[in-house]
Design a protein around this motif. Structure first.
Motif, short mmCIF file in Angstrom:
data_model
loop_
_atom_site.label_atom_id
_atom_site.label_comp_id
_atom_site.label_asym_id
_atom_site.label_seq_id
_atom_site.Cartn_x
_atom_site.Cartn_y
_atom_site.Cartn_z
N LEU B 99 18.92 -20.74 28.04
CA LEU B 99 17.74 -21.56 28.31
C LEU B 99 18.00 -22.53 29.46
CD1 LEU B 99 16.50 -22.48 24.73
CD2 LEU B 99 15.14 -21.38 26.51
N LYS B 100 19.19 -23.13 29.42
CA LYS B 100 19.51 -24.12 30.44
C LYS B 100 19.71 -23.45 31.80
CE LYS B 100 22.59 -28.00 31.12
NZ LYS B 100 24.00 -28.30 30.91
N VAL B 124 14.63 -29.41 24.18
CA VAL B 124 14.79 -28.18 23.41
C VAL B 124 14.63 -28.44 21.92
CG1 VAL B 124 16.41 -26.37 22.78
CG2 VAL B 124 16.21 -27.07 25.14
N LYS B 125 15.20 -29.54 21.47
CA LYS B 125 15.11 -29.85 20.03
C LYS B 125 13.67 -30.12 19.63
CE LYS B 125 19.78 -31.08 18.94
NZ LYS B 125 20.74 -32.05 18.43
N ASP B 126 12.93 -30.72 20.53
CA ASP B 126 11.53 -31.00 20.26
C ASP B 126 10.73 -29.69 20.18
OD1 ASP B 126 9.14 -32.48 20.06
OD2 ASP B 126 8.78 -32.08 22.21
N LYS B 127 10.96 -28.82 21.15
CA LYS B 127 10.18 -27.57 21.21
C LYS B 127 10.53 -26.62 20.07
CE LYS B 127 8.12 -28.56 25.14
NZ LYS B 127 6.72 -28.99 25.17
N ILE B 128 11.80 -26.59 19.71
CA ILE B 128 12.21 -25.62 18.69
C ILE B 128 11.58 -25.99 17.35
CG2 ILE B 128 14.38 -26.71 17.92
CD1 ILE B 128 15.59 -23.83 18.06
N LYS B 129 11.33 -27.28 17.18
CA LYS B 129 10.68 -27.74 15.96
C LYS B 129 9.26 -27.19 15.86
CE LYS B 129 12.64 -31.94 15.07
NZ LYS B 129 12.61 -33.13 15.89
N THR B 130 8.54 -27.22 16.99
CA THR B 130 7.15 -26.76 16.95
C THR B 130 7.09 -25.28 16.59
OG1 THR B 130 7.07 -26.16 19.28
CG2 THR B 130 6.52 -28.43 18.75
N LEU B 131 8.16 -24.55 16.87
CA LEU B 131 8.16 -23.12 16.52
C LEU B 131 8.80 -22.89 15.15
CD1 LEU B 131 8.94 -21.80 20.05
CD2 LEU B 131 6.92 -21.23 18.70
N LYS B 136 20.02 -24.30 14.55
CA LYS B 136 21.20 -23.41 14.62
C LYS B 136 20.98 -22.25 15.59
CE LYS B 136 22.98 -24.02 9.94
NZ LYS B 136 22.08 -23.81 8.79
N PHE B 137 19.72 -21.86 15.74
CA PHE B 137 19.45 -20.74 16.64
C PHE B 137 19.86 -21.04 18.07
CE2 PHE B 137 16.65 -19.36 13.20
CZ PHE B 137 16.93 -18.01 13.17
N LEU B 138 19.89 -22.31 18.42
CA LEU B 138 20.27 -22.69 19.79
C LEU B 138 21.70 -22.30 20.10
CD1 LEU B 138 18.68 -26.23 20.00
CD2 LEU B 138 17.91 -24.13 21.14
N LEU B 157 9.81 -19.51 22.47
CA LEU B 157 10.57 -20.74 22.75
C LEU B 157 10.93 -20.81 24.23
CD1 LEU B 157 12.16 -23.28 21.83
CD2 LEU B 157 14.12 -21.77 21.44
N GLN B 158 11.36 -19.68 24.76
CA GLN B 158 11.72 -19.64 26.18
C GLN B 158 10.51 -19.94 27.07
OE1 GLN B 158 13.88 -15.87 26.71
NE2 GLN B 158 14.84 -16.31 24.76
N ALA B 159 9.38 -19.37 26.72
CA ALA B 159 8.16 -19.63 27.50
C ALA B 159 7.82 -21.12 27.44
CB ALA B 159 7.01 -18.80 26.96
N THR B 160 7.99 -21.69 26.26
CA THR B 160 7.64 -23.09 26.07
C THR B 160 8.51 -24.01 26.93
OG1 THR B 160 7.07 -22.49 23.82
CG2 THR B 160 7.31 -24.82 24.26
#
Ligand SMILES: Nc1ncnc2c1ncn2[C@@H]1O[C@H](COP(=O)(O)OP(=O)(O)O)[C@@H](O)[C@H]1O
Ligand SMILES: [Mg+2]
Lengths: 482, 249
Positions: B99-100, B124-131, B136-138, B157-160
C-alpha cells in the motif's frame, strides 16, 4: 511492451559494478606450485618455522588428493600448476605502518568499492582489514581495538607477533587434511584476518575484512581465524569483489571460528566476486571451507551469507556443536543468474547435549543458472535433546534456470527433534502486473518480491551490510511501519 | 473521463472484443453485465494494460490522453484502478508495504513528497476500519491465505487509499456474503464523487441494489448490445441474457 520475464531478468541481471582493474606495480610469483614456491612464500612473509612445516605437510598430502566431484557443478578442469600463488602491490618490503603511507591507488580502489580506509570517513563502529590479492594492505582502528584487548590484524602479522596463539588454534577446526581445497589453502594461503577476543570482552566495534582480487592469473587463498574466548562477543563482516576477466580465477579460502564457553560470534558475508559474463565466460571459482567449532557450553555462532557473485560457488559454512546448549545458525541468500552455478548450504553437527541449530536458506535462480542447497544435519548419540529447524525456499525467475535441494539428515540420538520445510515458487507475470496496476514499476516490483522472499535472512545482517546486500540485489529497503 | 471507441481486441488469433463503444463521463457509475466469457474481464485488462492482448482496432481516450499508449504503471499513476476479479497473492510482501509503495509511486508521479510514516499509518488504520477488516491484515502478506471475500475487501481497501479517478471493479461482488457485500458497497459508495468514475462489472443485479449505477450496459459476444438505466438490470435479471441476445440477433 517488453514482456515481464525480460523485465525480471533485467533487474536481477544488473551489470557488475566492481569489475575495474587497479593499475599498480606488483610483485608476482611466476606460475607454478612446488615446495620451493611454498618455501619462498613462507619466507617472503617472514613466517616462523612451524608454519613452513605445516604448509609443506599440507602440500604433500594435497598431492595425494582428488578434487571433490559430488556437488551439482560443472567445473572446467583447473590446472593448479599454472596459477601464480603470490601477487602483492610492490612497495617497500615493510608494510605501511600508518594509513597515510598506503599507495593512493589502493585507497582509491577501496573508495570506489565503497570501503573508505580513512578512519575519519569510515562510518564509526566498523574496523576494516583490506586484503588486496595476497596481502593485507591496511587495517583500521587497530589502536582502539587494542585498548579493549582485541587483536584484529592480518594473519601474516599475527604469525609474527602472536605465533603461539596462532599455532594453538590454526588448523584445529579445519585440519590441513580436511578436503582438497582446504588442504591446498593450508599449503599456499597468503593472507586473511586474525581475530582474538579475550575473556569477557564484547568487541567494541564491528570487524570487517574486505577481499579484493586484482591481479590476473593468480589465485586468492585467504585464511581467517577467529577465536572468541569465554564470554566474549564479536560481529564480523566479510565482503568480496574482483575485476571482470575472461579467465576463471580461483579463490579457495578457509575460515575457522573457535568459541569457548558462553562466547558468541556473528559472521556475515556479502560475496560479490565477479560472476562471469552472460555467456558464462570468466568469473571466480569460489571454493570455500568455513567451519565454526562451539567448544564451550552455551556458545553461539551464526553464519549469515548473501552470495550474489562467482561463476561457481562451493561453500558450506558449518557448525560443530560440541559444547552443551551451544547454538548454530545459518542464514543464506544465494542468487544465481546467467550461467552461474552455486552449490551451497551448511552442516550442523550436534554432539553436545541440548544443542540447537537453525537453517534458513533462500535460493533465487534466474537466467540459465543452477542453484543447489545442500545441507547436512547430523546428531550424534551423545546429543540428547538436540533440535534442528531447516527451511529451504527457492524462487525461480524465468523457466531456464533450476533449483535443487539436498537435505541430508543423520540422527543417532532418538530424542532429537528435526524439522524440515521446503518451498519452490516463481515470480509470476500476474504478480508483476498486479504491482504495476498499483503504480509500481516492474523493477521495483521484482525488488519488492525478492526482498520479501529474503527478508528473514536480511534481518540477520548488521544494518550497514543489509543495505549493501539489498543494493546488490537491486532492492529497495523494505520499510517497516508501526 | 474515458471514451472507448470501436475497440477490437484479440488474444492470439481469437477475437474477443468486437467493437466496444463506451463513454463514461466524470462522476458517473456504469455497470457492465453479461454472460460468462462475454469479454468483460478482457475489457478491464485491456484498459489497465495487461500484456497478452492485441488491440486490432479502435481507441481509448482517458483524460484527453491515448490510454493504450501508456505503460500499465503509468495508467495506474494517472488514476486508473482495477479491482481484480482474481487478486493475486504475493508471499513475503506485507499488505501495508504494498500500500505504501503504491501510494508513494502515485505521489512521486504527482511531484509530491513521500507520505509521512505516521500519517500513513493513521490513514490506513482509519480506512481499514471502515471496511471492517482486522488490522492484522495489514501485516500479512498480500492476499496470502485470504479468503475470497477478504481478497475483495482488500482490493477496495487499496482503492480507498489510492483514491483513483477511474475505478474498474471486476466482479467485486462475487464471493461475498451479504454482510460483506454491504460493507464493500459502502466502501465504494464512500468513494463516489463528481470527479470520479466507475466501471462496475457484475453478473448480478443484487450489487446494483447497493451501488446505484447511472447507466447499465450489456456486453455479449464482445459487443455492447444494450444500454439503459438501472431498470435494465432488473429486466435482465427477470428475463435472462438470452433475451438481449435474441433481441439483437
Ligand atoms: N489467455 C487466454 N487465451 C485464450 N482465450 C482467452 C484467454 N483469456 C480469456 N480468453 C477467452 O476470452 C473470452 C472472454 O473472457 P473474459 O474476458 O474473461 O470473459 P468474462 O470476464 O466476460 O467472463 C472467453 O471466451 C475466454 O475463454
Ligand atoms: Mg471475468
Amino acid at each position: 511492451m517488453s514482456s515481464s520475464a525480460e523485465e525480471i531478468e533485467k533487474v536481477i541481471g544488473q551489470k557488475y559494478k566492481d569489475g575495474f582493474v587497479t593499475d599498480i606495480e606488483v610483485e608476482t610469483f611466476e606460475p607454478g606450485l612446488n615446495e620451493e614456491i611454498i618455501a619462498r612464500l613462507s619466507a617472503i612473509k617472514g613466517e616462523p618455522e612451524f608454519m613452513l612445516e605445516y604448509r609443506l605437510q599440507a602440500f604433500r598430502h594435497w598431492q595425494t588428493m582428488k578434487e571433490p566431484n559430488w556437488a551439482q557443478l560443472k567445473i572446467d578442469p583447473i590446472d593448479y600448476y599454472s596459477i601464480s600463488y603470490y601477487s602483492a602491490p610492490k612497495k617497500d618490503s615493510d608494510k605501511p605502518q600508518s594509513l597515510d603511507e598506503i599507495d593512493p591507488e589502493l585507497l582509491e580502489t577501496y573508495k570506489k568499492l565503497g570501503i573508505p580506509l580513512d578512519e575519519q570517513e569510515r562510518l564509526a563502529g566498523v574496523a576494516v582489514d583490506a586484503v588486496f590479492d595476497s596481502v593485507s594492505v591496511a587495517t583500521t582502528f587497530k589502536g582502539k581495538l587494542k585498548d579493549a584487548g582485541v587483536i584484529f590484524c592480518p594473519i601474516s602479522e599475527a604469525l609474527q607477533e602472536y605465533p603461539e596463539l596462532v599455532k594453538q588454534y590454526l588448523g584445529t577446526v579445519v585440519s590441513e587434511k580436511d578436503n582438497f581445497f582446504a588442504t591446498l589453502n593450508a599449503a599456499v594461503f597468503t593472507d586473511g584476518s586474525f581475530v582474538y577476543i579475550p575473556k569477557g570482552v564484547r568487541c567494541p566495534m564491528e570487524l570487517s575484512t574486505y577481499f579484493r582480487i586484482n591481479a590476473a592469473n593468480t589465485g586468492q587463498f585467504e585464511r581467517t581465524l577467529i577465536i572468541a574466548d569465554e564470554g566474549s562477543h564479536v560481529s564480523y563482516l566479510e565482503g568480496c569483489t574482483a575485476p571482470m576477466r575472461d579467465e576463471n580465477q580461483l579463490h579457495a579460502a578457509v575460515v575457522e571460528l573457535v568459541l569457548m564457553d558462553n562466547a558468541e560470534i556473528k559472521y556475515s558475508t556479502v560475496q560479490n566476486w565477479y560472476p562471469g559474463d552472460e555467456n558464462g565466460v570468466g568469473g571466480i571459482y569460489n571454493f570455500v571451507t568455513k567451519r565454526a567449532e562451539c567448544r564451550g557450553a552455551n556458545s553461539k555462532v551464526s553464519w549469515t551469507q548473501v552470495e550474489t557473485g562467482s561463476a561457481i560457488t562451493w561453500k558450506y559454512p558449518s557448525c560443530v556443536l560440541l559444547g552443551d546448549n551451544s547454538v548454530g545458525e545459518f542464514y543464506s541468500v544465494a542468487v544465481t543468474n546467467n550461467c552461474q552455478q552455486a552449490d551451497t548450504g551448511t552442516k550442523m553437527i550436534h554432539i553436545g547435549k541440548n544443542t540447537r541449530s537453525t537453517i534458513i536458506s533462500k535460493g533465487i535462480s534466474a537466467g540459465r543458472s543452477q542453484n543447489t542447497y545442500r545441507g547436512l544435519v547430523k546428531v550424534a548419540k551423545s546429543a540428547e535433546g538436540a533440535r534442528n529447524y531447516t527451511q529451504c525456499d527457492s524462487l525461480l525467475v524465468g523457466d531456464k534456470c533450476a533449483a535443487h535441494t539436498f537435505p541430508y539428515v543423520e540422527v543417532k540420538q532418538p530424542s532429537a527433534q528435526i524439522e524440515h520445510e521446503a518451498t519452490t515458487s516463481k515470480i509470476s507475470e500476474d504478480q508483476l502486473f498486479f504491482c504495476q496496476q498499483r503504480g509500481i514499476s516492474p523493477e521495483d516490483a521484482v525488488s519488492m518480491i525478492v526482498n520479501g522472499f529474503c527478508k528473514s535472512v536480511f534481518k540477520e545482517l548488521p544494518m550497514e551490510f543489509a543495505v549493501e546486500a539489498q543494493a546488490l540485489l537491486g532492492l529497495s529497503l523494505e520499510g517497516y511501519v508501526g | 473521463m474515458i471514451s472507448i471507441k470501436n475497440l477490437h481486441v484479440s488474444i492470439g488469433d481469437k477475437a474477443i472484443l468486437k467493437g466496444v463503444n463506451l463513454e463514461i463521463p466524470a462522476g458517473e457509475v456504469h455497470a457492465i453485465m453479461g454472460p460468462n466469457g462475454a469479454g468483460k474481464s478482457t475489457l478491464s485488462h485491456v484498459l489497465s494494460g495487461k500484456a497478452g492482448y492485441t488491440v486490432t482496432e479502435g481507441s481509448v481516450t482517458y483524460k484527453g490522453q491515448d490510454l493504450l499508449a501508456l505503460e500499465p504503471e503509468m495508467r495506474a499513476r494517472e488514476g486508473v484502478f482495477l479491482a481484480f476479479q482474481y487478486p493475486v497473492e504475493i508471499p513475503g510482501v506485507s499488505n501495508i508495504y504494498l500500500l505504501k509503495a503504491a501510494l508513494n509511486a502515485m505521489r512521486k508521479h504527482r511531484g509530491e513528497a513521500e507520505v509521512d510514516a505516521l500519517d500513513f499509518l493513521a490513514l490506513v488504520k482509519d480506512k481499514i476500519k471502515t471496511l471492517e477488516m482486522d488490522e492484522k491484515f495489514l501485516y500479512r502478506a498480500v492476499n496470502e491465505g485470504f479468503s475470497g471475500g477478504e481478497k475483495k475487501r482488500n482490493e477496495i481497501l487499496q482503492a480507498t487509499i489510492l483514491e483513483p479517478s477511474f475505478c474498474i471493479l471486476d466482479e467485486t461482488d462475487s464471493g461475498l456474503d451479504i454482510d460483506a457485500l454491504k460493507v464493500v458497497s459502502a466502501g465504494v459508495n464512500a468513494l463516489r464523487d463528481e470527479a470520479r468514475s466507475f466501471l462496475m462489472i457484475t453478473h448480478y443485479q443484487r450489487l446494483l441494489d447497493y451501488i446505484k449505477p447511472d447507466v447499465v450496459h450489456v456486453l455479449a459476444d464482445g459487443k455492447i448490445v444494450k444500454s439503459g438505466g438501472p431498470e435494465l438490470a432488473l429486466e435482465l435479471e427477470a428475463k435472462g441474457y438470452h433475451w438481449v441476445e435474441e433481441q439483437v440477433a
